[in-house]
Design a protein around this motif. Structure first.
Motif, PDB file in Angstrom:
ATOM      1  N   ASP A  59     -67.845  18.887  62.859  1.00  0.00           N
ATOM      2  CA  ASP A  59     -67.343  18.494  61.539  1.00  0.00           C
ATOM      3  C   ASP A  59     -68.430  17.982  60.595  1.00  0.00           C
ATOM      4  O   ASP A  59     -68.135  17.348  59.595  1.00  0.00           O
ATOM      5  N   ASN A  60     -69.706  18.237  60.913  1.00  0.00           N
ATOM      6  CA  ASN A  60     -70.801  17.792  60.046  1.00  0.00           C
ATOM      7  C   ASN A  60     -71.038  18.756  58.890  1.00  0.00           C
ATOM      8  O   ASN A  60     -70.740  19.950  58.983  1.00  0.00           O
ATOM      9  N   TYR A  61     -71.623  18.218  57.820  1.00  0.00           N
ATOM     10  CA  TYR A  61     -72.180  19.033  56.751  1.00  0.00           C
ATOM     11  C   TYR A  61     -73.646  18.660  56.580  1.00  0.00           C
ATOM     12  O   TYR A  61     -74.010  17.479  56.571  1.00  0.00           O
ATOM     13  N   ILE A  62     -74.479  19.682  56.442  1.00  0.00           N
ATOM     14  CA  ILE A  62     -75.874  19.532  56.031  1.00  0.00           C
ATOM     15  C   ILE A  62     -75.954  20.078  54.615  1.00  0.00           C
ATOM     16  O   ILE A  62     -75.298  21.073  54.292  1.00  0.00           O
ATOM     17  N   PHE A  63     -76.740  19.454  53.757  1.00  0.00           N
ATOM     18  CA  PHE A  63     -76.781  19.855  52.355  1.00  0.00           C
ATOM     19  C   PHE A  63     -78.152  20.414  51.967  1.00  0.00           C
ATOM     20  O   PHE A  63     -79.182  19.923  52.427  1.00  0.00           O
ATOM     21  N   VAL A  64     -78.124  21.439  51.113  1.00  0.00           N
ATOM     22  CA  VAL A  64     -79.354  22.077  50.644  1.00  0.00           C
ATOM     23  C   VAL A  64     -79.331  22.164  49.118  1.00  0.00           C
ATOM     24  O   VAL A  64     -78.335  22.592  48.521  1.00  0.00           O
ATOM     25  N   VAL A  65     -80.420  21.747  48.499  1.00  0.00           N
ATOM     26  CA  VAL A  65     -80.641  21.909  47.062  1.00  0.00           C
ATOM     27  C   VAL A  65     -81.902  22.737  46.904  1.00  0.00           C
ATOM     28  O   VAL A  65     -82.889  22.518  47.612  1.00  0.00           O
ATOM     29  N   SER A  66     -81.888  23.709  45.997  1.00  0.00           N
ATOM     30  CA  SER A  66     -83.084  24.524  45.776  1.00  0.00           C
ATOM     31  C   SER A  66     -83.466  24.512  44.302  1.00  0.00           C
ATOM     32  O   SER A  66     -82.679  24.103  43.445  1.00  0.00           O
ATOM     33  N   ASN A  67     -84.689  24.963  44.011  1.00  0.00           N
ATOM     34  CA  ASN A  67     -85.120  25.060  42.618  1.00  0.00           C
ATOM     35  C   ASN A  67     -85.582  26.484  42.307  1.00  0.00           C
ATOM     36  O   ASN A  67     -85.571  27.361  43.169  1.00  0.00           O
ATOM     37  N   LYS A  68     -85.981  26.701  41.061  1.00  0.00           N
ATOM     38  CA  LYS A  68     -86.336  28.043  40.599  1.00  0.00           C
ATOM     39  C   LYS A  68     -87.586  28.589  41.281  1.00  0.00           C
ATOM     40  O   LYS A  68     -87.852  29.790  41.209  1.00  0.00           O
ATOM     41  N   ASN A  69     -88.346  27.719  41.927  1.00  0.00           N
ATOM     42  CA  ASN A  69     -89.554  28.158  42.634  1.00  0.00           C
ATOM     43  C   ASN A  69     -89.278  28.546  44.084  1.00  0.00           C
ATOM     44  O   ASN A  69     -90.214  28.709  44.871  1.00  0.00           O
ATOM     45  N   LYS A  70     -88.003  28.670  44.422  1.00  0.00           N
ATOM     46  CA  LYS A  70     -87.580  29.037  45.788  1.00  0.00           C
ATOM     47  C   LYS A  70     -87.994  27.966  46.795  1.00  0.00           C
ATOM     48  O   LYS A  70     -88.303  28.254  47.948  1.00  0.00           O
ATOM     49  N   GLU A  71     -87.987  26.727  46.332  1.00  0.00           N
ATOM     50  CA  GLU A  71     -88.239  25.593  47.201  1.00  0.00           C
ATOM     51  C   GLU A  71     -86.918  24.919  47.527  1.00  0.00           C
ATOM     52  O   GLU A  71     -85.986  24.932  46.714  1.00  0.00           O
ATOM     53  N   ALA A  72     -86.849  24.318  48.708  1.00  0.00           N
ATOM     54  CA  ALA A  72     -85.598  23.713  49.150  1.00  0.00           C
ATOM     55  C   ALA A  72     -85.785  22.260  49.542  1.00  0.00           C
ATOM     56  O   ALA A  72     -86.838  21.844  50.038  1.00  0.00           O
ATOM     57  N   LEU A  73     -84.739  21.495  49.301  1.00  0.00           N
ATOM     58  CA  LEU A  73     -84.605  20.128  49.770  1.00  0.00           C
ATOM     59  C   LEU A  73     -83.377  20.093  50.668  1.00  0.00           C
ATOM     60  O   LEU A  73     -82.333  20.650  50.316  1.00  0.00           O
ATOM     61  N   VAL A  74     -83.490  19.446  51.824  1.00  0.00           N
ATOM     62  CA  VAL A  74     -82.383  19.390  52.778  1.00  0.00           C
ATOM     63  C   VAL A  74     -82.038  17.930  53.057  1.00  0.00           C
ATOM     64  O   VAL A  74     -82.931  17.084  53.191  1.00  0.00           O
ATOM     65  N   ILE A  75     -80.742  17.655  53.147  1.00  0.00           N
ATOM     66  CA  ILE A  75     -80.273  16.292  53.426  1.00  0.00           C
ATOM     67  C   ILE A  75     -79.583  16.253  54.776  1.00  0.00           C
ATOM     68  O   ILE A  75     -78.667  17.030  55.043  1.00  0.00           O
ATOM     69  N   ASP A  76     -80.033  15.337  55.623  1.00  0.00           N
ATOM     70  CA  ASP A  76     -79.445  15.059  56.945  1.00  0.00           C
ATOM     71  C   ASP A  76     -79.324  16.300  57.836  1.00  0.00           C
ATOM     72  O   ASP A  76     -78.221  16.710  58.223  1.00  0.00           O
ATOM     73  N   PRO A  77     -80.458  16.898  58.208  1.00  0.00           N
ATOM     74  CA  PRO A  77     -80.427  18.128  59.023  1.00  0.00           C
ATOM     75  C   PRO A  77     -80.223  17.844  60.516  1.00  0.00           C
ATOM     76  O   PRO A  77     -81.166  17.785  61.298  1.00  0.00           O
ATOM     77  N   GLY A  78     -78.974  17.694  60.907  1.00  0.00           N
ATOM     78  CA  GLY A  78     -78.687  17.449  62.311  1.00  0.00           C
ATOM     79  C   GLY A  78     -78.973  18.637  63.200  1.00  0.00           C
ATOM     80  O   GLY A  78     -79.332  18.483  64.364  1.00  0.00           O
ATOM     81  N   ASP A  79     -78.823  19.836  62.662  1.00  0.00           N
ATOM     82  CA  ASP A  79     -79.020  21.083  63.419  1.00  0.00           C
ATOM     83  C   ASP A  79     -80.105  21.906  62.739  1.00  0.00           C
ATOM     84  O   ASP A  79     -79.896  22.443  61.648  1.00  0.00           O
ATOM     85  N   GLY A  80     -81.260  22.022  63.385  1.00  0.00           N
ATOM     86  CA  GLY A  80     -82.382  22.748  62.793  1.00  0.00           C
ATOM     87  C   GLY A  80     -82.141  24.231  62.689  1.00  0.00           C
ATOM     88  O   GLY A  80     -82.574  24.874  61.725  1.00  0.00           O
ATOM     89  N   ASP A  81     -81.445  24.816  63.656  1.00  0.00           N
ATOM     90  CA  ASP A  81     -81.204  26.263  63.646  1.00  0.00           C
ATOM     91  C   ASP A  81     -80.353  26.680  62.455  1.00  0.00           C
ATOM     92  O   ASP A  81     -80.615  27.711  61.823  1.00  0.00           O
ATOM     93  N   VAL A  82     -79.326  25.899  62.148  1.00  0.00           N
ATOM     94  CA  VAL A  82     -78.458  26.202  61.006  1.00  0.00           C
ATOM     95  C   VAL A  82     -79.280  26.223  59.719  1.00  0.00           C
ATOM     96  O   VAL A  82     -79.139  27.121  58.881  1.00  0.00           O
ATOM     97  N   VAL A  83     -80.156  25.232  59.567  1.00  0.00           N
ATOM     98  CA  VAL A  83     -80.979  25.143  58.357  1.00  0.00           C
ATOM     99  C   VAL A  83     -81.988  26.282  58.294  1.00  0.00           C
ATOM    100  O   VAL A  83     -82.153  26.934  57.252  1.00  0.00           O
ATOM    101  N   LEU A  84     -82.661  26.559  59.399  1.00  0.00           N
ATOM    102  CA  LEU A  84     -83.664  27.628  59.421  1.00  0.00           C
ATOM    103  C   LEU A  84     -83.042  28.983  59.108  1.00  0.00           C
ATOM    104  O   LEU A  84     -83.629  29.790  58.385  1.00  0.00           O
ATOM    105  N   ASP A  85     -81.863  29.251  59.636  1.00  0.00           N
ATOM    106  CA  ASP A  85     -81.178  30.505  59.337  1.00  0.00           C
ATOM    107  C   ASP A  85     -80.896  30.625  57.846  1.00  0.00           C
ATOM    108  O   ASP A  85     -81.084  31.694  57.242  1.00  0.00           O
ATOM    109  N   PHE A  86     -80.462  29.537  57.253  1.00  0.00           N
ATOM    110  CA  PHE A  86     -80.148  29.550  55.820  1.00  0.00           C
ATOM    111  C   PHE A  86     -81.406  29.748  54.981  1.00  0.00           C
ATOM    112  O   PHE A  86     -81.424  30.554  54.040  1.00  0.00           O
ATOM    113  N   LEU A  87     -82.462  29.030  55.311  1.00  0.00           N
ATOM    114  CA  LEU A  87     -83.712  29.152  54.558  1.00  0.00           C
ATOM    115  C   LEU A  87     -84.273  30.569  54.655  1.00  0.00           C
ATOM    116  O   LEU A  87     -84.756  31.130  53.660  1.00  0.00           O
TER     117      LEU A  87
END
Length: 259
Positions: free
Chosen positions: A31-59
């Motif tokens: 039931d967790n959510y990890i949050f991602v914000v990106s900018n026009k330079n294709k850079e990302a900010l991630v908040i509370d990354p409990g699961d690295g695989d989920v984030v890496l797949d998204f990036l």
């Protein structure tokens, strides 16, 4: 629709979309959510990354370069992915609460209330929202009024107290009430349905509580996230924000612990 199926559908729908200046939710675990914000330079900010695989797949899917990570507190379901992310992006900056230094690995900068962090066009101000843990912080985006609140507040609920205190948690909820009514709350767990059942157990609902609760219930039945929450609606419906005083807040929190 299962949580896992919802996660896959959401990631699929986002493929090739431009989501600059928006927040993307990545479901993780039960039931967790990890949050991602990106900018026009294709850079990302991630908040509370409990699961690295989920984030890496998204990036990888969106061809994003991870530049910053914001951590609200030290619990594993919020920091468990740090190792994999830092290994893949060794120059990433990792920010976290100063009172949890030593409990959060890979931290590059400890922050405290009032500090400001800049990511592209976004500015995040650090808030001290202790209670769930002794050093819990949150990040408030000043232009768009996004609050990344970790485990302090949930839909119709608030966080369980671990190594913080009931007094801290009560004061943190009061601080949230003082934010602009346009604030969107990005809490890190999907507890809304359970919290609505708990609210119903407290007695007769106000018209605002009934309407809001049924709305959130309908959203969840469609397999959609209830997050972000609208502060203006939580203020008139969330029993922990409606508590008359500290004693009343503690009473409701103890009832929720036993629910």
């Amino acid at each position: 629709m299962s949580h896992k199926e919802f996660s896959k559908q959401e990631l699929s729908k986002e493929l090739n979309q431009n989501f600059t200046n928006s927040v993307k939710l990545l479901p993780a675990f039960q039931d967790n959510y990890i949050f991602v914000v990106s900018n026009k330079n294709k850079e990302a900010l991630v908040i509370d990354p409990g699961d690295g695989d989920v984030v890496l797949d998204f990036l990888k899917t969106h061809n994003l370069n991870l530049k910053m990570i914001l951590v609200t507190h030290h619990h594993h379901d919020h920091i468990g992915g740090l190792g994999k992310l830092v290994a893949q992006f060794p120059r990433v900056e990792v920010f976290g609460p100063i009172r949890h230094v030593g409990e959060i690995p890979h931290l590059t900068q400890a922050v405290s209330a009032g500090e400001s962090l800049v990511f592209g066009e976004n500015e995040f101000v650090v808030y001290d929202l202790a209670g769930h843990t002794k050093g819990h912080i949150a990040y408030f985006e000043t232009q768009r009024h996004w609050l990344f609140s970790g485990d302090v507040i949930f839909g119709l609920g608030c966080g369980r107290i671990f190594d913080g205190t009931f007094e801290q948690q009560y004061q943190s909820m009061q601080a949230i009430k003082d934010l602009p009514l346009t604030t969107l709350i990005y809490c890190a767990h999907e507890y809304t349905e359970t919290n609505f059942r708990f609210l119903q157990s407290l007695g007769e609902l106000s018209p605002e509580q009934k309407l809001y609760g049924e709305h959130l219930k309908e959203i969840r039945q469609k397999g959609q996230p209830s997050v972000p929450l609208e502060l203006k609606k939580e203020i008139v419906a969330n029993p922990f924000l409606l508590a008359k005083d500290f004693t009343d807040f503690s009473r409701i929190r103890n009832l929720r612990n036993q629910f």
